[in-house]
Design a protein around this motif. Structure first.
Motif, short mmCIF file in Angstrom:
data_model
loop_
_atom_site.label_atom_id
_atom_site.label_comp_id
_atom_site.label_asym_id
_atom_site.label_seq_id
_atom_site.Cartn_x
_atom_site.Cartn_y
_atom_site.Cartn_z
N CYS A 32 0.81 -1.20 0.00
CA CYS A 32 0.00 0.00 0.00
C CYS A 32 0.85 1.26 0.00
O CYS A 32 1.98 1.24 0.45
CB CYS A 32 -0.89 -0.01 1.24
SG CYS A 32 -1.79 1.50 1.55
N TRP A 128 1.28 -0.53 -5.71
CA TRP A 128 0.18 -0.98 -4.87
C TRP A 128 -0.21 -2.38 -5.30
O TRP A 128 -0.18 -2.70 -6.49
CB TRP A 128 -0.97 -0.01 -5.07
CG TRP A 128 -2.10 -0.10 -4.09
CD1 TRP A 128 -2.24 0.62 -2.95
CD2 TRP A 128 -3.26 -0.92 -4.19
NE1 TRP A 128 -3.42 0.28 -2.33
CE2 TRP A 128 -4.06 -0.67 -3.07
CE3 TRP A 128 -3.69 -1.86 -5.12
CZ2 TRP A 128 -5.27 -1.30 -2.85
CZ3 TRP A 128 -4.89 -2.50 -4.90
CH2 TRP A 128 -5.67 -2.22 -3.78
N LEU A 161 -10.22 -0.63 -2.71
CA LEU A 161 -9.55 0.65 -2.97
C LEU A 161 -9.89 1.73 -1.94
O LEU A 161 -9.46 2.87 -2.08
CB LEU A 161 -9.92 1.14 -4.37
CG LEU A 161 -9.43 0.28 -5.52
CD1 LEU A 161 -10.12 0.67 -6.82
CD2 LEU A 161 -7.91 0.37 -5.65
N TYR A 164 -6.95 3.61 -0.79
CA TYR A 164 -5.93 3.97 -1.80
C TYR A 164 -5.66 5.46 -1.72
O TYR A 164 -6.57 6.28 -1.64
CB TYR A 164 -6.39 3.61 -3.21
CG TYR A 164 -5.35 4.03 -4.23
CD1 TYR A 164 -4.28 3.21 -4.52
CD2 TYR A 164 -5.43 5.27 -4.86
CE1 TYR A 164 -3.30 3.60 -5.42
CE2 TYR A 164 -4.46 5.66 -5.75
CZ TYR A 164 -3.41 4.84 -6.04
OH TYR A 164 -2.45 5.23 -6.92
#
Length: 165
Positions: A32, A128, A161, A164
């Motif tokens: 991440c 990612w 997500l 994100y």
């Protein structure tokens, strides 16, 4: 005597929750966060069954666009690869080659995983990584109901997500 209705109720709840959890799509982020700010992306698929490719690309693109990213055909900041991986599971019951039943095929039990690999387009460096996966129990003649599947896949990508940056 009063304990029996309570145990029956608890057993029923456990059975329902087991059924519910087997149809759930699980998500996990395994790598991440980046300090570089990206704005555009393009999506490719790898090892994805033909009928599933467009469904995956469109749902991922919408989920990622909802995070502020812009899908583009060329010149993207990020290259996203959606890679299909399948883990076949053994049958739960022993199989008897001398069984008298004649079937058109054997049921399948497997985990279908879509790995989301996001790389910097210029350096090819991994930025990612995560995945969505679901346990499937498929009997001969079953088919995928694309409407409900599409909604579930979109929701799974949205959950994946969520953090994100």
């Amino acid at each position: 005597m009063r304990l029996r209705p309570v145990l029956t109720c608890l057993t029923f709840i456990c059975v329902l929750s087991a059924c519910h959890s087997s149809s759930r799509i699980d998500t996990a982020v395994t790598r991440c966060c980046t300090t570089v700010e990206y704005t555009t992306f393009s999506v490719a698929v790898e090892n994805v069954p033909a009928f599933l490719g467009p469904l995956m690309v469109s749902n991922f693109s919408v989920a990622f666009a909802n995070r502020g990213m812009q899908p583009v055909e060329s010149g993207a900041d990020l290259l996203v690869t959606l890679r299909y991986e399948q883990s076949n599971l053994s049958r739960e019951e022993p199989y008897d080659d001398f069984d008298e039943r004649i079937t058109t095929g054997d049921p399948m039990r497997f985990i279908a995983r879509i790995v989301v690999d996001i790389r910097d387009a210029s350096t090819k460096e991994l930025v990612w990584l995560g995945y969505v996966q679901r346990l499937h129990n498929v009997a001969p003649g079953d088919y995928m109901h694309t409407g409900p599947a599409s909604i579930s896949i979109y929701e799974a990508f949205t959950d994946l997500l969520e953090d994100y940056q």
